[in-house]
Write a protein that holds these residues in place. Sequence first.
Motif, PDB file in Angstrom:
ATOM      1  N   UNK A 235       0.828  -1.215   0.000  1.00 52.54           N
ATOM      2  CA  UNK A 235       0.000   0.000   0.000  1.00 52.54           C
ATOM      3  C   UNK A 235       0.862   1.265   0.000  1.00 52.54           C
ATOM      4  N   UNK A 236       2.060   1.167   0.551  1.00 51.99           N
ATOM      5  CA  UNK A 236       2.963   2.316   0.590  1.00 51.99           C
ATOM      6  C   UNK A 236       3.885   2.363  -0.620  1.00 51.99           C
ATOM      7  N   UNK A 237       4.425   1.222  -1.015  1.00 54.07           N
ATOM      8  CA  UNK A 237       5.484   1.204  -2.032  1.00 54.07           C
ATOM      9  C   UNK A 237       5.134   0.397  -3.278  1.00 54.07           C
ATOM     10  N   UNK A 238       3.916  -0.098  -3.397  1.00 58.31           N
ATOM     11  CA  UNK A 238       3.508  -0.811  -4.597  1.00 58.31           C
ATOM     12  C   UNK A 238       3.776  -2.299  -4.526  1.00 58.31           C
ATOM     13  N   UNK A 239       3.338  -2.987  -5.559  1.00 62.91           N
ATOM     14  CA  UNK A 239       3.572  -4.422  -5.682  1.00 62.91           C
ATOM     15  C   UNK A 239       5.055  -4.716  -5.907  1.00 62.91           C
ATOM     16  N   UNK A 240       5.434  -5.950  -5.682  1.00 65.98           N
ATOM     17  CA  UNK A 240       6.819  -6.337  -5.970  1.00 65.98           C
ATOM     18  C   UNK A 240       7.153  -6.077  -7.429  1.00 65.98           C
ATOM     19  N   UNK A 241       6.235  -6.419  -8.321  1.00 64.22           N
ATOM     20  CA  UNK A 241       6.510  -6.225  -9.752  1.00 64.22           C
ATOM     21  C   UNK A 241       6.623  -4.751 -10.124  1.00 64.22           C
ATOM     22  N   UNK A 242       6.004  -3.872  -9.341  1.00 64.02           N
ATOM     23  CA  UNK A 242       6.120  -2.432  -9.600  1.00 64.02           C
ATOM     24  C   UNK A 242       7.517  -1.913  -9.280  1.00 64.02           C
ATOM     25  N   UNK A 243       8.273  -2.688  -8.531  1.00 63.67           N
ATOM     26  CA  UNK A 243       9.596  -2.263  -8.086  1.00 63.67           C
ATOM     27  C   UNK A 243      10.731  -2.980  -8.794  1.00 63.67           C
ATOM     28  N   UNK A 244      10.411  -3.654  -9.910  1.00 55.70           N
ATOM     29  CA  UNK A 244      11.457  -4.271 -10.724  1.00 55.70           C
ATOM     30  C   UNK A 244      11.982  -3.251 -11.723  1.00 55.70           C
ATOM     31  N   UNK A 245      13.286  -3.112 -11.775  1.00 54.82           N
ATOM     32  CA  UNK A 245      13.945  -2.199 -12.707  1.00 54.82           C
ATOM     33  C   UNK A 245      14.363  -2.931 -13.980  1.00 54.82           C
ATOM     34  N   UNK A 246      14.801  -4.181 -13.828  1.00 52.93           N
ATOM     35  CA  UNK A 246      15.206  -4.955 -15.003  1.00 52.93           C
ATOM     36  C   UNK A 246      15.185  -6.443 -14.677  1.00 52.93           C
ATOM     37  N   UNK A 247      15.157  -7.240 -15.733  1.00 50.29           N
ATOM     38  CA  UNK A 247      15.231  -8.703 -15.636  1.00 50.29           C
ATOM     39  C   UNK A 247      16.347  -9.203 -16.555  1.00 50.29           C
ATOM     40  N   UNK A 248      16.957 -10.307 -16.179  1.00 54.68           N
ATOM     41  CA  UNK A 248      17.758 -11.115 -17.099  1.00 54.68           C
ATOM     42  C   UNK A 248      16.952 -12.383 -17.371  1.00 54.68           C
ATOM     43  N   UNK A 249      16.741 -12.698 -18.644  1.00 57.81           N
ATOM     44  CA  UNK A 249      15.810 -13.757 -19.018  1.00 57.81           C
ATOM     45  C   UNK A 249      16.459 -14.697 -20.030  1.00 57.81           C
ATOM     46  N   UNK A 250      16.271 -15.990 -19.812  1.00 55.34           N
ATOM     47  CA  UNK A 250      16.605 -16.980 -20.832  1.00 55.34           C
ATOM     48  C   UNK A 250      15.315 -17.296 -21.570  1.00 55.34           C
ATOM     49  N   UNK A 251      15.317 -17.042 -22.874  1.00 57.33           N
ATOM     50  CA  UNK A 251      14.112 -17.185 -23.683  1.00 57.33           C
ATOM     51  C   UNK A 251      13.852 -18.642 -24.038  1.00 57.33           C
ATOM     52  N   UNK A 252      12.710 -18.878 -24.671  1.00 56.90           N
ATOM     53  CA  UNK A 252      12.360 -20.224 -25.118  1.00 56.90           C
ATOM     54  C   UNK A 252      13.340 -20.761 -26.159  1.00 56.90           C
ATOM     55  N   UNK A 253      14.090 -19.881 -26.796  1.00 54.55           N
ATOM     56  CA  UNK A 253      15.120 -20.296 -27.759  1.00 54.55           C
ATOM     57  C   UNK A 253      16.473 -20.510 -27.106  1.00 54.55           C
ATOM     58  N   UNK A 254      16.553 -20.304 -25.781  1.00 59.28           N
ATOM     59  CA  UNK A 254      17.831 -20.447 -25.087  1.00 59.28           C
ATOM     60  C   UNK A 254      18.732 -19.252 -25.238  1.00 59.28           C
ATOM     61  N   UNK A 255      18.170 -18.096 -25.600  1.00 66.14           N
ATOM     62  CA  UNK A 255      18.936 -16.862 -25.728  1.00 66.14           C
ATOM     63  C   UNK A 255      18.789 -16.018 -24.465  1.00 66.14           C
ATOM     64  N   UNK A 256      19.822 -15.222 -24.157  1.00 65.70           N
ATOM     65  CA  UNK A 256      19.799 -14.360 -22.967  1.00 65.70           C
ATOM     66  C   UNK A 256      19.343 -12.968 -23.370  1.00 65.70           C
ATOM     67  N   UNK A 257      18.320 -12.486 -22.678  1.00 66.07           N
ATOM     68  CA  UNK A 257      17.776 -11.157 -22.951  1.00 66.07           C
ATOM     69  C   UNK A 257      17.899 -10.288 -21.713  1.00 66.07           C
ATOM     70  N   UNK A 258      18.375  -9.055 -21.911  1.00 59.74           N
ATOM     71  CA  UNK A 258      18.298  -8.054 -20.859  1.00 59.74           C
ATOM     72  C   UNK A 258      17.018  -7.269 -21.095  1.00 59.74           C
ATOM     73  N   UNK A 259      16.157  -7.255 -20.084  1.00 62.07           N
ATOM     74  CA  UNK A 259      14.808  -6.721 -20.260  1.00 62.07           C
ATOM     75  C   UNK A 259      14.571  -5.577 -19.287  1.00 62.07           C
ATOM     76  N   UNK A 260      14.178  -4.435 -19.813  1.00 62.00           N
ATOM     77  CA  UNK A 260      13.904  -3.265 -18.994  1.00 62.00           C
ATOM     78  C   UNK A 260      12.918  -2.376 -19.739  1.00 62.00           C
TER      79      UNK A 260
END
Length: 467
Positions: free
Chosen positions: A163-188
Amino acid sequence: MPQSVLVDCDGTPVDVAAIEPFVAAFRGSVVRSGDAEYDRARTIWNASIDKRPGLIARCSGLADVIAAVRFAREHGLLVAVRGGGHNVGGRALCDGGMVIDLSRMKGIHVDPRERRARVQPGVLLGELDRETHVFGLAVPAGVVSKTGVAGLTLGGGVGWLARKHGLTCDNVVSFEVVSAEGEVLHVSADDHPDLFWALRGGGGNFGVVTSFEYRLHPVSMVLGGLVIHPRDQATELLKFYRSMTQSAPDELGTYAALMHTPDGHPVAAIATCYCGDLAEGERILAPLRAFGSPMVDAIQPMPFPVMQTLLDAAVPDGNQNYWKSTYVRELSDDAIDVIVSHADQATSPMTAVLVEQYGGAVSRVPASNTAFGQRHLEYDLGVCTQWSDAADSARHIEWTRNFADAMAPFRTGDYLLNFLGDEGEDTIRAAFGTNYERLVEVKRRYDPTNFFRVNQNVKPHPAPIAG
Protein backbone atom coordinates in the motif's frame (compact mmCIF):
# COMPACT_ATOMS: atom_id res chain seq x y z
CA MET A 1 8.27 -47.29 -5.93
CA PRO A 2 7.40 -46.34 -9.53
CA GLN A 3 10.27 -45.30 -11.73
CA SER A 4 10.06 -42.06 -13.74
CA VAL A 5 11.86 -42.05 -17.05
CA LEU A 6 12.43 -38.88 -19.02
CA VAL A 7 9.87 -38.68 -21.82
CA ASP A 8 9.08 -36.13 -24.48
CA CYS A 9 5.71 -34.43 -24.80
CA ASP A 10 4.39 -37.38 -26.84
CA GLY A 11 5.34 -39.82 -24.08
CA THR A 12 8.31 -41.30 -25.92
CA PRO A 13 11.29 -42.06 -23.64
CA VAL A 14 14.44 -40.06 -24.33
CA ASP A 15 17.43 -42.26 -25.13
CA VAL A 16 19.81 -42.43 -22.18
CA ALA A 17 22.72 -41.93 -24.58
CA ALA A 18 21.27 -38.51 -25.46
CA ILE A 19 21.05 -37.51 -21.79
CA GLU A 20 24.61 -38.33 -20.76
CA PRO A 21 26.39 -35.52 -22.69
CA PHE A 22 24.02 -32.99 -21.12
CA VAL A 23 24.70 -34.38 -17.64
CA ALA A 24 28.46 -34.41 -18.20
CA ALA A 25 28.56 -30.76 -19.25
CA PHE A 26 26.17 -29.53 -16.55
CA ARG A 27 27.87 -27.54 -13.76
CA GLY A 28 25.10 -28.01 -11.21
CA SER A 29 23.60 -31.39 -10.38
CA VAL A 30 21.18 -33.54 -12.36
CA VAL A 31 18.82 -35.74 -10.36
CA ARG A 32 16.95 -38.71 -11.86
CA SER A 33 14.57 -41.37 -10.58
CA GLY A 34 16.48 -43.88 -8.52
CA ASP A 35 19.01 -41.34 -7.28
CA ALA A 36 19.27 -40.96 -3.51
CA GLU A 37 18.27 -37.29 -3.79
CA TYR A 38 15.30 -37.84 -6.10
CA ASP A 39 12.42 -37.81 -3.63
CA ARG A 40 13.78 -34.84 -1.74
CA ALA A 41 14.45 -32.96 -4.98
CA ARG A 42 10.86 -33.45 -6.18
CA THR A 43 9.27 -32.47 -2.86
CA ILE A 44 7.78 -29.01 -2.46
CA TRP A 45 6.03 -27.21 0.35
CA ASN A 46 2.53 -28.41 -0.58
CA ALA A 47 2.33 -32.14 0.15
CA SER A 48 -0.78 -32.45 -2.05
CA ILE A 49 1.54 -32.20 -5.05
CA ASP A 50 3.12 -35.55 -5.89
CA LYS A 51 4.71 -35.37 -9.32
CA ARG A 52 7.54 -37.44 -10.74
CA PRO A 53 9.76 -35.57 -13.20
CA GLY A 54 12.00 -37.54 -15.50
CA LEU A 55 14.93 -35.24 -14.79
CA ILE A 56 15.60 -32.42 -12.32
CA ALA A 57 18.32 -30.01 -13.42
CA ARG A 58 19.56 -28.10 -10.38
CA CYS A 59 21.19 -25.11 -12.01
CA SER A 60 24.29 -23.43 -10.61
CA GLY A 61 24.05 -20.34 -12.79
CA LEU A 62 23.06 -18.78 -16.08
CA ALA A 63 25.02 -21.20 -18.27
CA ASP A 64 23.21 -24.17 -16.73
CA VAL A 65 19.83 -22.56 -17.37
CA ILE A 66 20.72 -21.98 -21.03
CA ALA A 67 21.92 -25.57 -21.37
CA ALA A 68 18.75 -26.92 -19.75
CA VAL A 69 16.42 -24.90 -21.97
CA ARG A 70 18.27 -25.89 -25.12
CA PHE A 71 18.37 -29.59 -24.15
CA ALA A 72 14.65 -29.57 -23.34
CA ARG A 73 13.84 -27.84 -26.60
CA GLU A 74 15.97 -30.22 -28.66
CA HIS A 75 14.23 -33.26 -27.20
CA GLY A 76 10.67 -31.89 -27.04
CA LEU A 77 10.39 -32.08 -23.25
CA LEU A 78 7.67 -30.71 -21.00
CA VAL A 79 9.38 -28.15 -18.74
CA ALA A 80 8.54 -26.83 -15.29
CA VAL A 81 10.57 -24.05 -13.66
CA ARG A 82 11.17 -24.10 -9.92
CA GLY A 83 12.22 -21.09 -7.89
CA GLY A 84 11.08 -21.21 -4.27
CA GLY A 85 8.53 -23.97 -4.94
CA HIS A 86 5.87 -22.17 -2.87
CA ASN A 87 3.11 -22.01 -5.49
CA VAL A 88 0.06 -23.79 -4.08
CA GLY A 89 -0.79 -25.30 -7.48
CA GLY A 90 2.53 -27.13 -7.70
CA ARG A 91 3.63 -25.55 -10.97
CA ALA A 92 7.26 -25.99 -9.96
CA LEU A 93 6.99 -29.66 -10.95
CA CYS A 94 5.79 -31.83 -13.83
CA ASP A 95 5.40 -35.53 -14.56
CA GLY A 96 7.84 -37.16 -16.96
CA GLY A 97 9.53 -34.02 -18.20
CA MET A 98 12.30 -31.75 -16.94
CA VAL A 99 12.31 -29.45 -13.92
CA ILE A 100 14.66 -26.51 -14.35
CA ASP A 101 15.42 -26.02 -10.66
CA LEU A 102 16.72 -22.56 -9.78
CA SER A 103 16.56 -22.99 -6.00
CA ARG A 104 20.35 -23.05 -5.59
CA MET A 105 20.85 -19.78 -7.45
CA LYS A 106 20.89 -17.51 -4.41
CA GLY A 107 23.11 -14.56 -5.29
CA ILE A 108 22.13 -11.16 -3.81
CA HIS A 109 23.95 -7.89 -4.42
CA VAL A 110 22.73 -4.74 -2.69
CA ASP A 111 23.78 -1.27 -3.85
CA PRO A 112 22.71 1.03 -1.01
CA ARG A 113 23.83 4.18 -2.81
CA GLU A 114 21.54 3.56 -5.79
CA ARG A 115 18.97 1.73 -3.67
CA ARG A 116 19.04 -1.27 -5.94
CA ALA A 117 19.31 -5.03 -5.35
CA ARG A 118 20.17 -7.64 -7.96
CA VAL A 119 18.75 -11.00 -6.95
CA GLN A 120 18.89 -14.51 -8.39
CA PRO A 121 15.69 -16.58 -8.68
CA GLY A 122 16.37 -19.13 -5.94
CA VAL A 123 16.33 -16.47 -3.23
CA LEU A 124 13.61 -16.58 -0.56
CA LEU A 125 12.12 -13.44 0.94
CA GLY A 126 13.79 -13.96 4.30
CA GLU A 127 17.18 -14.24 2.62
CA LEU A 128 16.58 -11.03 0.67
CA ASP A 129 15.34 -9.17 3.75
CA ARG A 130 18.46 -10.15 5.68
CA GLU A 131 20.76 -8.56 3.11
CA THR A 132 18.75 -5.38 2.49
CA HIS A 133 18.01 -4.77 6.17
CA VAL A 134 21.71 -4.21 6.87
CA PHE A 135 21.29 -0.93 4.97
CA GLY A 136 17.85 -0.05 6.39
CA LEU A 137 16.22 -0.91 3.05
CA ALA A 138 13.58 -3.35 1.83
CA VAL A 139 11.87 -4.70 -1.28
CA PRO A 140 8.05 -4.62 -1.00
CA ALA A 141 7.53 -8.37 -1.16
CA GLY A 142 5.14 -10.79 0.47
CA VAL A 143 4.17 -11.73 4.02
CA VAL A 144 5.87 -15.14 4.48
CA SER A 145 9.66 -15.34 4.62
CA LYS A 146 9.81 -18.78 2.95
CA THR A 147 8.22 -17.49 -0.27
CA GLY A 148 10.47 -17.40 -3.34
CA VAL A 149 11.10 -14.00 -4.92
CA ALA A 150 10.73 -15.30 -8.48
CA GLY A 151 7.20 -16.64 -8.49
CA LEU A 152 5.98 -13.88 -6.19
CA THR A 153 7.34 -11.15 -8.47
CA LEU A 154 6.20 -12.66 -11.75
CA GLY A 155 2.66 -13.04 -10.40
CA GLY A 156 2.53 -9.45 -9.09
CA GLY A 157 3.65 -9.64 -5.49
CA VAL A 158 1.42 -8.34 -2.71
CA GLY A 159 2.65 -7.87 0.84
CA TRP A 160 2.95 -5.72 3.94
CA LEU A 161 4.51 -2.78 2.11
CA ALA A 162 2.36 -2.81 -1.03
CA ARG A 163 0.00 0.00 0.00
CA LYS A 164 2.96 2.32 0.59
CA HIS A 165 5.48 1.20 -2.03
CA GLY A 166 3.51 -0.81 -4.60
CA LEU A 167 3.57 -4.42 -5.68
CA THR A 168 6.82 -6.34 -5.97
CA CYS A 169 6.51 -6.22 -9.75
CA ASP A 170 6.12 -2.43 -9.60
CA ASN A 171 9.60 -2.26 -8.09
CA VAL A 172 11.46 -4.27 -10.72
CA VAL A 173 13.95 -2.20 -12.71
CA SER A 174 15.21 -4.95 -15.00
CA PHE A 175 15.23 -8.70 -15.64
CA GLU A 176 17.76 -11.12 -17.10
CA VAL A 177 15.81 -13.76 -19.02
CA VAL A 178 16.60 -16.98 -20.83
CA SER A 179 14.11 -17.19 -23.68
CA ALA A 180 12.36 -20.22 -25.12
CA GLU A 181 15.12 -20.30 -27.76
CA GLY A 182 17.83 -20.45 -25.09
CA GLU A 183 18.94 -16.86 -25.73
CA VAL A 184 19.80 -14.36 -22.97
CA LEU A 185 17.78 -11.16 -22.95
CA HIS A 186 18.30 -8.05 -20.86
CA VAL A 187 14.81 -6.72 -20.26
CA SER A 188 13.90 -3.26 -18.99
CA ALA A 189 11.77 -0.27 -19.87
CA ASP A 190 14.27 0.47 -22.66
CA ASP A 191 15.16 -3.06 -23.80
CA HIS A 192 12.33 -5.34 -24.89
CA PRO A 193 9.73 -3.05 -23.26
CA ASP A 194 6.86 -5.34 -24.30
CA LEU A 195 8.43 -8.24 -22.42
CA PHE A 196 9.23 -5.95 -19.48
CA TRP A 197 5.53 -5.12 -19.31
CA ALA A 198 4.49 -8.79 -19.49
CA LEU A 199 6.92 -10.10 -16.88
CA ARG A 200 5.48 -7.75 -14.28
CA GLY A 201 2.43 -9.82 -13.39
CA GLY A 202 2.22 -12.21 -16.36
CA GLY A 203 3.60 -15.23 -14.52
CA GLY A 204 6.14 -17.70 -15.88
CA ASN A 205 4.84 -17.62 -19.44
CA PHE A 206 7.70 -15.89 -21.23
CA GLY A 207 11.06 -17.29 -20.15
CA VAL A 208 13.28 -18.27 -17.23
CA VAL A 209 14.18 -15.17 -15.24
CA THR A 210 17.73 -15.61 -13.95
CA SER A 211 18.09 -12.19 -12.31
CA PHE A 212 15.78 -9.53 -10.91
CA GLU A 213 16.90 -5.96 -10.28
CA TYR A 214 14.73 -4.30 -7.63
CA ARG A 215 14.22 -0.76 -6.43
CA LEU A 216 14.71 -0.55 -2.64
CA HIS A 217 12.89 1.61 -0.10
CA PRO A 218 13.92 2.91 3.33
CA VAL A 219 12.19 0.50 5.69
CA SER A 220 13.87 -0.71 8.85
CA MET A 221 11.71 -0.80 11.99
CA VAL A 222 7.96 -1.25 11.68
CA LEU A 223 5.08 -1.38 14.14
CA GLY A 224 3.39 -4.71 13.67
CA GLY A 225 1.97 -7.90 15.03
CA LEU A 226 -1.29 -9.69 15.78
CA VAL A 227 -4.38 -8.78 17.77
CA ILE A 228 -6.40 -11.93 18.51
CA HIS A 229 -10.04 -12.16 19.63
CA PRO A 230 -12.34 -15.10 20.46
CA ARG A 231 -14.10 -16.47 17.38
CA ASP A 232 -17.51 -15.37 18.66
CA GLN A 233 -16.32 -11.80 18.08
CA ALA A 234 -15.47 -12.46 14.41
CA THR A 235 -18.43 -10.68 12.84
CA GLU A 236 -17.91 -7.48 14.82
CA LEU A 237 -14.15 -7.65 14.31
CA LEU A 238 -14.55 -7.89 10.53
CA LYS A 239 -16.92 -4.92 10.56
CA PHE A 240 -14.35 -2.97 12.56
CA TYR A 241 -11.67 -4.11 10.08
CA ARG A 242 -13.81 -2.78 7.22
CA SER A 243 -14.13 0.61 8.90
CA MET A 244 -10.46 0.77 9.83
CA THR A 245 -9.21 -0.10 6.35
CA GLN A 246 -11.49 2.41 4.64
CA SER A 247 -9.60 5.25 6.32
CA ALA A 248 -6.16 3.62 6.60
CA PRO A 249 -3.08 5.56 5.49
CA ASP A 250 -0.80 4.01 2.88
CA GLU A 251 1.73 3.09 5.55
CA LEU A 252 -0.71 0.60 7.10
CA GLY A 253 -1.03 -2.92 5.72
CA THR A 254 -3.54 -5.24 7.39
CA TYR A 255 -4.97 -8.73 6.99
CA ALA A 256 -7.91 -10.18 8.88
CA ALA A 257 -7.89 -13.90 9.62
CA LEU A 258 -10.28 -16.53 10.93
CA MET A 259 -8.09 -19.35 12.15
CA HIS A 260 -7.28 -21.59 15.11
CA THR A 261 -4.66 -21.27 17.83
CA PRO A 262 -1.95 -23.96 17.98
CA ASP A 263 -4.00 -25.75 20.65
CA GLY A 264 -7.09 -25.81 18.42
CA HIS A 265 -9.22 -22.90 19.64
CA PRO A 266 -11.05 -20.94 16.91
CA VAL A 267 -10.14 -17.24 16.91
CA ALA A 268 -10.40 -14.10 14.81
CA ALA A 269 -7.36 -11.92 14.32
CA ILE A 270 -6.00 -8.85 12.60
CA ALA A 271 -2.37 -8.84 11.52
CA THR A 272 -0.95 -5.43 10.82
CA CYS A 273 2.24 -3.68 9.75
CA TYR A 274 2.78 0.09 9.93
CA CYS A 275 5.89 1.14 8.00
CA GLY A 276 6.01 4.86 8.82
CA ASP A 277 6.94 6.90 11.89
CA LEU A 278 6.47 4.63 14.90
CA ALA A 279 4.89 7.28 17.12
CA GLU A 280 2.34 8.04 14.40
CA GLY A 281 1.80 4.32 14.01
CA GLU A 282 0.93 4.03 17.71
CA ARG A 283 -1.73 6.69 17.20
CA ILE A 284 -3.10 5.06 14.05
CA LEU A 285 -3.31 1.62 15.67
CA ALA A 286 -4.74 2.78 19.01
CA PRO A 287 -8.39 2.16 17.95
CA LEU A 288 -7.53 -1.40 16.89
CA ARG A 289 -5.87 -2.12 20.20
CA ALA A 290 -8.78 -0.58 22.12
CA PHE A 291 -11.46 -2.52 20.24
CA GLY A 292 -13.25 -5.20 22.29
CA SER A 293 -11.36 -7.42 24.69
CA PRO A 294 -8.55 -9.12 22.78
CA MET A 295 -7.09 -12.38 24.01
CA VAL A 296 -3.70 -11.28 22.69
CA ASP A 297 -2.27 -7.90 21.69
CA ALA A 298 1.20 -8.55 20.30
CA ILE A 299 1.65 -5.31 18.35
CA GLN A 300 5.11 -3.89 18.96
CA PRO A 301 8.04 -2.27 17.16
CA MET A 302 10.18 -4.82 15.34
CA PRO A 303 12.72 -5.06 12.51
CA PHE A 304 10.98 -5.59 9.19
CA PRO A 305 12.61 -9.03 8.64
CA VAL A 306 10.99 -10.18 11.89
CA MET A 307 7.62 -8.91 10.66
CA GLN A 308 8.08 -11.07 7.57
CA THR A 309 8.33 -14.23 9.71
CA LEU A 310 5.22 -13.74 11.86
CA LEU A 311 2.97 -15.83 9.61
CA ASP A 312 5.54 -18.52 8.72
CA ALA A 313 4.20 -20.98 11.27
CA ALA A 314 0.77 -20.85 9.61
CA VAL A 315 2.12 -22.36 6.36
CA PRO A 316 4.52 -25.13 7.41
CA ASP A 317 6.14 -27.48 4.93
CA GLY A 318 4.58 -30.89 4.54
CA ASN A 319 0.85 -30.21 4.96
CA GLN A 320 -1.79 -30.94 2.34
CA ASN A 321 -3.05 -27.66 0.84
CA TYR A 322 -5.99 -26.65 -1.32
CA TRP A 323 -6.80 -22.95 -1.75
CA LYS A 324 -9.52 -20.81 -3.26
CA SER A 325 -9.36 -17.06 -3.67
CA THR A 326 -11.47 -14.29 -5.10
CA TYR A 327 -11.72 -10.53 -4.99
CA VAL A 328 -14.93 -9.24 -3.38
CA ARG A 329 -16.82 -6.14 -4.50
CA GLU A 330 -17.09 -4.87 -0.94
CA LEU A 331 -16.89 -6.22 2.56
CA SER A 332 -20.64 -5.92 3.10
CA ASP A 333 -22.51 -7.18 6.16
CA ASP A 334 -23.94 -10.04 4.08
CA ALA A 335 -20.48 -11.01 2.79
CA ILE A 336 -19.11 -10.96 6.34
CA ASP A 337 -21.94 -13.22 7.51
CA VAL A 338 -21.13 -15.78 4.80
CA ILE A 339 -17.40 -15.62 5.54
CA VAL A 340 -17.87 -16.16 9.28
CA SER A 341 -20.53 -18.88 8.99
CA HIS A 342 -18.41 -20.95 6.61
CA ALA A 343 -15.19 -20.38 8.55
CA ASP A 344 -16.98 -21.64 11.66
CA GLN A 345 -17.63 -24.91 9.81
CA ALA A 346 -14.02 -25.40 8.68
CA THR A 347 -13.16 -29.08 8.43
CA SER A 348 -9.55 -28.60 9.59
CA PRO A 349 -8.13 -26.51 12.46
CA MET A 350 -5.10 -25.82 10.26
CA THR A 351 -7.22 -23.85 7.80
CA ALA A 352 -7.09 -20.04 7.67
CA VAL A 353 -9.59 -17.72 6.02
CA LEU A 354 -7.97 -14.41 5.10
CA VAL A 355 -9.35 -11.04 4.12
CA GLU A 356 -6.53 -9.02 2.56
CA GLN A 357 -6.65 -5.29 1.93
CA TYR A 358 -4.82 -3.73 -1.01
CA GLY A 359 -5.44 -0.26 -2.45
CA GLY A 360 -3.07 2.60 -1.67
CA ALA A 361 -0.08 2.80 -4.01
CA VAL A 362 -1.21 -0.40 -5.76
CA SER A 363 -4.39 1.27 -6.98
CA ARG A 364 -2.65 4.41 -8.24
CA VAL A 365 -0.78 2.53 -10.99
CA PRO A 366 -2.89 2.37 -14.18
CA ALA A 367 -4.06 -1.17 -14.94
CA SER A 368 -2.37 -1.03 -18.35
CA ASN A 369 1.07 -0.16 -16.96
CA THR A 370 1.91 -3.76 -16.06
CA ALA A 371 0.45 -7.18 -16.77
CA PHE A 372 -0.99 -7.18 -13.24
CA GLY A 373 -4.30 -5.54 -14.02
CA GLN A 374 -6.36 -5.92 -10.82
CA ARG A 375 -5.48 -2.46 -9.55
CA HIS A 376 -8.91 -1.14 -8.64
CA LEU A 377 -9.91 -3.80 -6.12
CA GLU A 378 -9.58 -3.38 -2.36
CA TYR A 379 -10.22 -6.79 -0.77
CA ASP A 380 -9.25 -10.35 -1.63
CA LEU A 381 -10.65 -13.36 0.19
CA GLY A 382 -8.29 -16.29 0.54
CA VAL A 383 -9.52 -19.67 1.78
CA CYS A 384 -6.29 -21.47 2.65
CA THR A 385 -7.29 -25.01 3.54
CA GLN A 386 -4.64 -27.21 5.15
CA TRP A 387 -4.72 -30.70 6.64
CA SER A 388 -2.25 -33.44 7.47
CA ASP A 389 -3.73 -36.76 6.30
CA ALA A 390 -4.05 -37.22 2.54
CA ALA A 391 -6.87 -39.72 3.14
CA ASP A 392 -9.08 -36.82 4.27
CA SER A 393 -8.52 -34.76 1.12
CA ALA A 394 -11.97 -35.14 -0.44
CA ARG A 395 -13.74 -33.78 2.64
CA HIS A 396 -11.53 -30.72 2.96
CA ILE A 397 -11.59 -29.94 -0.77
CA GLU A 398 -15.39 -30.18 -0.83
CA TRP A 399 -15.69 -27.71 2.07
CA THR A 400 -13.35 -25.29 0.31
CA ARG A 401 -15.27 -25.44 -2.95
CA ASN A 402 -18.60 -24.99 -1.17
CA PHE A 403 -17.22 -21.92 0.58
CA ALA A 404 -16.06 -20.47 -2.74
CA ASP A 405 -19.47 -21.15 -4.29
CA ALA A 406 -21.22 -19.41 -1.39
CA MET A 407 -19.20 -16.26 -2.11
CA ALA A 408 -20.54 -16.05 -5.68
CA PRO A 409 -22.98 -13.17 -4.93
CA PHE A 410 -20.14 -11.03 -3.58
CA ARG A 411 -17.18 -11.72 -5.85
CA THR A 412 -16.09 -9.44 -8.67
CA GLY A 413 -15.05 -12.16 -11.12
CA ASP A 414 -11.39 -11.18 -10.72
CA TYR A 415 -8.65 -13.35 -9.24
CA LEU A 416 -5.20 -12.97 -7.72
CA LEU A 417 -2.83 -14.94 -9.95
CA ASN A 418 -0.50 -16.21 -7.23
CA PHE A 419 -3.42 -17.70 -5.26
CA LEU A 420 -4.71 -19.87 -8.10
CA GLY A 421 -4.62 -23.64 -7.70
CA ASP A 422 -6.40 -26.00 -10.08
CA GLU A 423 -8.62 -23.45 -11.82
CA GLY A 424 -9.20 -23.62 -15.55
CA GLU A 425 -8.57 -21.32 -18.49
CA ASP A 426 -11.51 -19.00 -17.83
CA THR A 427 -10.26 -18.21 -14.34
CA ILE A 428 -6.71 -17.61 -15.59
CA ARG A 429 -8.07 -15.26 -18.24
CA ALA A 430 -10.07 -13.42 -15.56
CA ALA A 431 -6.96 -13.08 -13.40
CA PHE A 432 -5.26 -11.13 -16.20
CA GLY A 433 -8.39 -9.09 -16.88
CA THR A 434 -8.21 -6.52 -19.64
CA ASN A 435 -4.50 -7.25 -20.16
CA TYR A 436 -5.07 -10.79 -21.41
CA GLU A 437 -5.09 -10.12 -25.15
CA ARG A 438 -1.94 -8.03 -24.92
CA LEU A 439 -0.28 -10.90 -23.04
CA VAL A 440 -1.25 -13.24 -25.88
CA GLU A 441 0.57 -10.98 -28.33
CA VAL A 442 3.73 -10.96 -26.20
CA LYS A 443 3.50 -14.74 -25.85
CA ARG A 444 3.30 -15.12 -29.62
CA ARG A 445 6.39 -12.97 -30.00
CA TYR A 446 8.60 -14.61 -27.37
CA ASP A 447 7.21 -18.16 -27.00
CA PRO A 448 5.09 -19.01 -30.06
CA THR A 449 5.27 -22.78 -29.44
CA ASN A 450 4.18 -22.45 -25.78
CA PHE A 451 7.41 -24.03 -24.56
CA PHE A 452 6.75 -22.49 -21.13
CA ARG A 453 3.31 -23.82 -20.29
CA VAL A 454 3.52 -25.35 -16.80
CA ASN A 455 2.18 -22.12 -15.31
CA GLN A 456 -1.00 -20.04 -15.28
CA ASN A 457 -0.79 -20.38 -19.00
CA VAL A 458 -1.38 -17.76 -21.66
CA LYS A 459 -1.68 -19.67 -24.91
CA PRO A 460 -0.16 -18.04 -28.00
CA HIS A 461 -3.13 -19.18 -30.10
CA PRO A 462 -6.19 -18.97 -27.88
CA ALA A 463 -9.54 -20.45 -28.78
CA PRO A 464 -12.12 -17.88 -29.90
CA ILE A 465 -14.18 -16.37 -27.11
CA ALA A 466 -17.73 -17.71 -27.17
CA GLY A 467 -20.36 -15.14 -28.06
